[in-house]
Design an enzyme around this catalytic site. Structure first.
Site, PDB file in Angstrom:
ATOM      1  N   CYS A  67      30.059 -41.627  23.359  1.00 41.00           N
ATOM      2  CA  CYS A  67      29.826 -43.025  23.004  1.00 41.00           C
ATOM      3  C   CYS A  67      30.744 -43.492  21.880  1.00 41.00           C
ATOM      4  O   CYS A  67      31.035 -42.749  20.951  1.00 41.00           O
ATOM      5  CB  CYS A  67      28.397 -43.223  22.511  1.00 41.00           C
ATOM      6  SG  CYS A  67      27.174 -42.635  23.655  1.00 41.00           S
TER       7      CYS A  67
ATOM      8  N   ASN B  27      25.098 -43.894  18.958  1.00 39.53           N
ATOM      9  CA  ASN B  27      25.798 -42.712  19.446  1.00 39.53           C
ATOM     10  C   ASN B  27      24.975 -41.512  18.998  1.00 39.53           C
ATOM     11  O   ASN B  27      24.612 -41.417  17.835  1.00 39.53           O
ATOM     12  CB  ASN B  27      27.213 -42.683  18.822  1.00 39.53           C
ATOM     13  CG  ASN B  27      27.989 -41.436  19.193  1.00 39.53           C
ATOM     14  OD1 ASN B  27      27.548 -40.655  20.028  1.00 39.53           O
ATOM     15  ND2 ASN B  27      29.141 -41.269  18.564  1.00 39.53           N
ATOM     16  N   GLY B  28      24.661 -40.608  19.918  1.00 40.44           N
ATOM     17  CA  GLY B  28      23.866 -39.430  19.548  1.00 40.44           C
ATOM     18  C   GLY B  28      22.613 -39.349  20.406  1.00 40.44           C
ATOM     19  O   GLY B  28      22.523 -39.984  21.464  1.00 40.44           O
TER      20      GLY B  28
ATOM     21  N   HIS C 125      34.272  -5.597  40.326  1.00 34.31           N
ATOM     22  CA  HIS C 125      32.854  -5.333  40.006  1.00 34.31           C
ATOM     23  C   HIS C 125      31.944  -6.435  40.551  1.00 34.31           C
ATOM     24  O   HIS C 125      30.830  -6.601  40.087  1.00 34.31           O
ATOM     25  CB  HIS C 125      32.685  -5.170  38.497  1.00 34.31           C
ATOM     26  CG  HIS C 125      33.449  -4.005  37.964  1.00 34.31           C
ATOM     27  ND1 HIS C 125      33.080  -2.699  38.200  1.00 34.31           N
ATOM     28  CD2 HIS C 125      34.607  -3.932  37.267  1.00 34.31           C
ATOM     29  CE1 HIS C 125      33.960  -1.872  37.648  1.00 34.31           C
ATOM     30  NE2 HIS C 125      34.903  -2.611  37.078  1.00 34.31           N
TER      31      HIS C 125
END
Ligand code: F6R
Length: 607
Positions: free
Chosen positions: A2, A98-99, A502
């Site tokens: 953002c 934002n966050g 493997h």
């Protein structure tokens, strides 16, 4: 991730807000919006997808106003729809975020129980309602924000508009970056100095927990305890011109081709070629006392750290532990006295890496960061900053930042070895001369661009692609696979060449291209044996090696990519180029959005 911009202007702000968002586009986003105050009420325009959609919405339905906030959203809670796009608003406030607000569910239930209704699925909307509820109960904007911030848990940067106060913007920062821009009779908020560069160069960085009250002629900053604080104004030096692609079709392509220059610039800061010595900037602690190192990073930066583990252990014989940043804190790492924690980040803002840095500092580790953005949170918080000089990296897929990180890490490994008495003058001279060769070797690698472009349509048809390498080229196999996945959306995995048998070898058939990195050198024959095990099972190999290696092992390969002959020590920096170019050309062949691949963000500021 953002992006935020806010303008408290002398005149109309909408066009400037959208211009600011364009400068934040590189961070990655999936919807966008703008909000202003018009005749005493809050107005918004929002759109799904790219900024052009928002621009179309605005030209159909223009937005006036001298104060405004704008946002590019990278969806975390709720799909990337118009109704989830920011700004989120009530009658009284409009805000961008934002966050992640981690306790949004409980707050939402509380707010709904008090009769408030929500129009989005986002975590953000609770912040708008919390602040609004305070204002409706008679609080001032400052009181409303201060009280509401104390209710939020998680990480956020916020910019808030108030219907009744067209001369006011409030911003807050906890975990996600936010800067204040000082203009001439105007003030701004932004996610970074790049967003504000055409408006002002005078920037102040908010610290963790700070919040700021802005009017046209006054800025008041408070810390998390609401105590007034000063944060210095610095001159950002970021150019106001939009960074362009030059003659290149994409930023990623431009950034791949810039590598010889920016790696030379970066190495220039860490080598003294005339004296044939390596040199770090002034150190706040004695490297000779470092007993162990934890390297912590995410994504491509993590792979740079993985190469560094080989270098540091080989040259300096200091044990290195390597962690993905999102795992580091939560596994309760043993961080003993005398340890150093080394973080690697292009942006310097990656939430997981920043949190890991703080965890290490709190646990008594010396902290160092290899970082491309000199003004970033990590650069400001670490004890030692080792800058890369890659310049702004705009393509979401990291390329030039990676090789510049490798340059710094190689120089760091050599310095550490010298400080511990493990690098004699002859060996130091050898390493300096090898590193000084890297830019020219990168140019030689770039010369094979056309051949790589030619083979790309074949790889573009694959559903799965495997990469393999040994020693310090094993992280490159992982990096090659990551690059291909993120921009071409083809499933790809990287393996240590010896590990294929493997398990993963079961995946091999004639439809799975296998990209093998095998510079001639101590591990060449072992890698070629593993490659032959793949070929024996019908696997289609693309061999990346030098002329000597190709002469020895190119038979039966689907294709080859020639690299210049380089010493094994610098091979990871040179072999990064073909894996980047291959991913780039495959993505172009597939027609994907190379610079802004779906679902990805440039700077990942949420955990
Ligand atoms: C991949 C890529 C990401 C970043 C990661 C860390 O091309 O760009 O994997 O490397 O998100 O970002 P920084 O380095 O900014 O911490």
């Amino acid at each position: 991730m953002c992006g935020i911009i806010g303008i408290l202007g002398k005149d109309e702000v909408t066009d400037r807000l959208v211009e600011g968002l364009r400068r934040l586009e590189y961070r990655g986003y999936d919807s966008a919006g703008v909000s202003t105050i018009v005749d005493g009420h809050i107005e918004r325009r929002r759109a799904e997808g790219k900024l052009d959609n928002l621009a179309k919405t605005l030209s159909a339905d223009p937005l006036t106003g001298r104060v405004g906030i704008a946002h590019t959203r990278w969806a975390t809670h709720g799909a990337p729809t118009t109704s989830n796009a920011h700004p989120h608003a009530t009658l009284e406030v409009s805000l961008v975020h934002n966050g992640i607000i981690e306790n949004f569910k409980e707050l939402r239930e509380e707010l709904q129980a008090s009769g408030r209704s929500f129009e989005s699925q986002t975590d953000t909307e609770v912040a708008a309602h919390l602040i609004s509820r305070e204002i409706e109960a008679g609080a001032t904007p400052e009181q409303a924000v201060s009280r509401s911030l104390k209710r939020l848990r998680g990480a956020f940067a916020l910019a808030i508009l108030f219907r009744q106060h067209p001369d006011l913007l409030i911003g807050a920062r906890l975990g996600s970056p936010l800067v204040i821009g000082y203009g001439d009779g105007e003030t701004y908020l932004g996610s970074d100095a790049i967003a504000l560069a055409p408006l002002t160069q005078r920037i102040a960085y908010l610290e963790e927990g700070d919040w700021v009250v802005i009017t046209r002629d006054k800025v008041s900053i408070y810390d998390r305890n609401d105590k007034p604080v000063d944060r210095p104004i610095t001159v950002s030096g970021v150019t106001g011109a939009l960074i362009d692609k030059g003659n290149h079709r994409h930023f990623m392509q431009k950034e791949i081709f810039e590598q010889p220059v920016v790696v030379a610039q970066t190495l220039g800061a860490y080598l003294r070629p005339l004296e044939e010595q390596v040199a770090l900037p002034a150190l706040p602690f004695d490297l000779a006392e470092i007993r162990r190192i934890s390297i912590v990073a995410c994504g491509t930066s993590y792979y740079a750290g993985m190469v560094a583990k080989y270098w540091i252990e080989q040259l300096a014989r200091v044990p290195v532990e390597l962690d993905i940043a999102s795992e580091f804190r939560y596994r309760a790492p043993v961080l003993e006295e005398g340890g150093m924690a080394l973080f690697i980040s292009q942006s310097g803002e990656t939430a997981d890496t920043l949190a890991a840095l703080r965890h290490a500092a709190e646990n008594g580790q010396k902290t160092a960061v290899v970082v491309n953005v000199a003004s970033s949170s990590m650069a400001r918080e670490a004890d030692l900053v080792l800058p890369t000089h890659a310049g702004p990296e705009i393509g979401v897929a990291s390329t030039k930042a990676f090789t510049c990180q490798l340059g710094v890490l190689a120089a760091f490994a050599a310095n550490l070895a010298r400080a511990r008495g493990r690098l004699d003058a002859a060996e130091e001279k050898r390493i300096v001369n090898l590193l000084a060769e890297v830019p020219a070797a990168m140019n030689a690698a770039l010369a094979h661009d056309a051949a790589i472009e030619e083979m790309a349509p074949v790889i573009a048809k694959a559903r799965d692609v495997l990469y393999m390498g040994r020693g310090p080229d094993y992280p490159l196999a992982l990096e090659g696979a990551l690059k291909l996945k993120e921009i071409s959306y083809i499933h790809a995995e990287g393996y240590a060449a010896g590990e294929l048998k493997h398990g993963p070898i079961a995946l091999i058939d004639e439809n799975v291209p296998v990209i093998v990195m095998a510079p001639s050198g101590p591990l060449f024959e072992k890698t070629v044996s593993n490659m032959q095990e793949v070929q024996a099972r019908g696997g289609q190999v693309v061999l990346i090696s030098d002329p000597e290696g190709l002469r020895a092992a190119a038979e039966d390969c689907l294709a080859t990519i020639e690299m210049p002959h380089v010493d094994a020590f610098i091979a990871p920096m040179v072999y990064a180029i073909p894996v980047q170019l291959l991913a780039y050309h495959v993505a172009v062949a597939k027609g994907t959005d190379v610079d802004q691949p779906r679902n990805l963000a440039k700077s990942v500021t949420v955990e």
